[in-house]
Write an enzyme that holds these catalytic residues in place. Structure first.
Site, short mmCIF file in Angstrom:
data_model
loop_
_atom_site.label_atom_id
_atom_site.label_comp_id
_atom_site.label_asym_id
_atom_site.label_seq_id
_atom_site.Cartn_x
_atom_site.Cartn_y
_atom_site.Cartn_z
N ASP A 121 -34.79 39.83 -68.05
CA ASP A 121 -34.46 40.32 -69.51
C ASP A 121 -33.80 39.15 -70.09
O ASP A 121 -32.59 38.99 -69.69
CB ASP A 121 -34.28 41.71 -69.93
CG ASP A 121 -34.04 42.21 -71.22
OD1 ASP A 121 -35.03 41.71 -71.99
OD2 ASP A 121 -33.03 42.87 -71.73
N ASP A 149 -32.49 39.59 -74.08
CA ASP A 149 -31.47 39.94 -74.91
C ASP A 149 -30.59 40.88 -74.51
O ASP A 149 -30.94 41.82 -73.99
CB ASP A 149 -32.43 40.42 -76.27
CG ASP A 149 -33.33 39.32 -77.01
OD1 ASP A 149 -32.81 38.51 -76.89
OD2 ASP A 149 -34.29 39.95 -77.57
#
Length: 208
Positions: free
Chosen positions: A11, A13
């Site tokens: 991922d 963010d």
């Protein structure tokens, strides 16, 4: 390198990029409030900043991306780019999986900023996937910070590392507080994969 490689689903963010730090600075401007008045320790949705009466998270997010180039200007989390380079050199296939396209009408802007940011910080990746259902694209191990993403991945039987921040403290481990922790946990899983003993939280041995 092909699909028989060990795949790390990453991922962006809150894991590779300092999303909350960047959003805090932008939100202070958007709310016309001193930066120090906005708490650093937040929950998912940033309700602690009082944004709901100004249009809520979606409106702030749209402003941050379209008017302040959020995905281009955010700083990397300490040691994230360097660690990903080390993992890539060791033969691990980096698969970036992000749900940055959840709001309509500025997908091109989000994608362009994302690619430019990854290149600007020399972050290696073989695949770049923009999607909500992260388990659908497949990885041997995932790392994410979103509570809902982690829970969904684990429900699907996916081995998932939580990257610690204030939004996910209630989740059980395995957990990484730093990118040194990420490197250790990923290499442990990689060694298990190489010997054919990688398991998904009690499931049968993961196919090599």
């Amino acid at each position: 390198m092909d699909e028989s490689s060990f795949i790390l689903g990453v991922d962006l963010d809150g894991v590779v990029g300092d999303f909350y730090g960047a959003m805090r600075e932008i939100a202070a401007e958007w709310l016309d409030r001193p930066l120090e008045s906005l708490k650093k320790e937040v929950s998912f949705g940033l309700h602690e900043w009082g944004i709901d009466e100004y249009g809520g998270y979606d409106r702030l997010h749209r402003f941050a991306v379209t008017q302040r180039d959020l995905f281009r200007v955010m700083k990397p989390i300490k040691d994230a780019p360097a660690t990903l380079r080390k993992l890539s050199v060791r033969g691990i296939r980096i698969r970036i999986i992000t749900h940055r396209l959840f709001l309509k009408y500025f997908h091109k802007t989000s994608i362009t900023q994302t690619v430019e940011w990854l290149d600007a910080h020399d972050i290696p990746y073989w695949d770049l996937c923009f999607m909500k259902d992260k388990g659908a694209v497949g990885a041997h191990v995932y790392i994410d910070d979103s509570p809902s993403n982690v829970e969904r991945l684990r429900e699907q039987g996916c081995r998932t590392i939580v990257f610690s921040n204030s939004t996910n403290l209630q989740l059980p481990g395995p957990r990484a507080d730093t990118w040194q922790d990420v490197e250790r946990l990923v290499m442990e899983a990689y060694d298990e994969w190489r010997t054919g003993t990688l398991n998904l939280f009690g499931a049968s041995s993961f196919p090599r």
